[in-house]
Design an enzyme around this catalytic site. Structure first.
Site, mmCIF file in Angstrom:
data_model
loop_
_atom_site.group_PDB
_atom_site.id
_atom_site.type_symbol
_atom_site.label_atom_id
_atom_site.label_comp_id
_atom_site.label_asym_id
_atom_site.label_seq_id
_atom_site.Cartn_x
_atom_site.Cartn_y
_atom_site.Cartn_z
ATOM 1 N N SER A 112 -32.162 -20.873 25.304
ATOM 2 C CA SER A 112 -30.999 -20.220 24.744
ATOM 3 C C SER A 112 -31.381 -18.889 24.119
ATOM 4 O O SER A 112 -32.551 -18.619 23.869
ATOM 5 C CB SER A 112 -30.354 -21.124 23.683
ATOM 6 O OG SER A 112 -30.141 -22.424 24.202
ATOM 7 N N HIS A 117 -25.752 -6.052 19.904
ATOM 8 C CA HIS A 117 -25.897 -4.618 20.149
ATOM 9 C C HIS A 117 -24.805 -3.908 19.348
ATOM 10 O O HIS A 117 -23.670 -4.385 19.277
ATOM 11 C CB HIS A 117 -25.750 -4.286 21.638
ATOM 12 C CG HIS A 117 -26.633 -5.087 22.523
ATOM 13 N ND1 HIS A 117 -27.968 -4.821 22.692
ATOM 14 C CD2 HIS A 117 -26.374 -6.185 23.283
ATOM 15 C CE1 HIS A 117 -28.499 -5.696 23.522
ATOM 16 N NE2 HIS A 117 -27.549 -6.541 23.891
ATOM 17 N N CYS A 140 -28.017 -23.745 26.346
ATOM 18 C CA CYS A 140 -28.099 -24.703 27.446
ATOM 19 C C CYS A 140 -28.540 -26.023 26.836
ATOM 20 O O CYS A 140 -29.678 -26.171 26.411
ATOM 21 C CB CYS A 140 -29.091 -24.223 28.502
ATOM 22 S SG CYS A 140 -29.087 -25.216 30.003
#
Length: 264
Positions: A112, A117, A140
């Site tokens: 994971s 950003h 996941c």
């Protein structure tokens, strides 16, 4: 939803991404430059790393690697890779309710990542400045990244937030039957706290058959003093206050609805 007995690892990928917007009015070129400098320092790579690291700590994830970078002239990025320790799926809460704030919480992630950003910007005409932070939490395993949503929005208080949640792939139960989602969800809103919902207008666009969920939120209350950089409402005439309020409100409406509105 009854807990699934899986054959092997849970192969579902659950991704939460959202854009957080902060809107500001800065009258002069120096003020606009000052806002960009302020927001760039407020959300530099080190501060963002602290926020994401606290997110990992809060949900019990193990940090494998941190990559961070400040950019010139502005902006920053942070990506954290995380993994999970062995966990009993029966102990995981997959119910549909708001995620936690930084308290005692245990959750685990595998294969994971969490990344952010930032995009500060301004325009020389009109005095409008915006700050956008893009955040993605992808897991996941048995844990939904929606558990981190409530905390992150509280940490990055903003005027507008657009959120997308998607479950991809499938996992098999012990009988070989494929399952394309392993938890109940009707809306991202159900993972947000009551105090947050009270602050925002909300709108959903969901594609249930594709396990795609989209929610937009925008602050209900507008107080001009919170949107002026290096200025106070009392310093402005009534005409200036109205013109700036109309300008900011139009900008927020356009971002919220994702389309440009005609000039009245």
């Amino acid at each position: 939803m009854q807990k699934l007995k899986l054959h092997g690892f849970n192969n579902l990928t659950k991704s939460l991404s959202f854009c957080i917007y902060d809107i500001c009015y800065a009258k002069t070129a120096d003020d606009r430059d000052g806002y960009i400098t302020y927001i760039d320092e407020q959300y530099n790579a080190n501060r963002l790393t602290e926020i994401l690291s606290e997110t990992c700590s809060m949900i019990g994830a193990n940090i494998l690697n941190i990559a961070r970078q400040d950019y010139e002239p502005q902006g920053a990025s942070v990506t954290i890779l995380v993994s999970e320790e062995p966990v009993d799926p029966g102990s995981i809460d997959t119910s549909e309710h708001p995620g936690p704030l930084p308290e005692s919480v245990v959750a685990h992630l595998d294969k994971s990542h969490i990344c952010v950003h930032t995009y500060p910007e301004s325009h020389p005409e009109g005095g409008l400045c915006t700050f956008r932070a893009d955040i993605e939490v992808s897991t996941c395993g048995v844990i939904s990244p929606l558990k981190a949503l409530n905390y992150l929005i509280h940490q990055l208080e903003s005027d507008i937030v657009t959120m997308d949640y998607r479950v991809r792939g499938f996992t098999r139960d012990i009988n070989g039957v494929k399952h394309y989602i392993d938890h109940e969800i009707n809306s991202i809103q159900n993972f947000m706290s009551k105090d947050m919902k009270a602050l925002y207008h909300m709108m959903d666009v969901n594609v249930y058959q594709e396990n795609i969920f989209h929610t937009k939120i925008m602050l209900k209350d507008f107080d001009l003093k919170h949107y002026l950089f290096n200025a106070r409402p009392d310093d402005l005439s009534a005409e200036e206050r109205k013109a700036i309020t109309d300008l900011l409100y139009k900008e927020m409406q356009e971002i919220y609805y994702g389309r440009n509105l005609p000039v009245l």
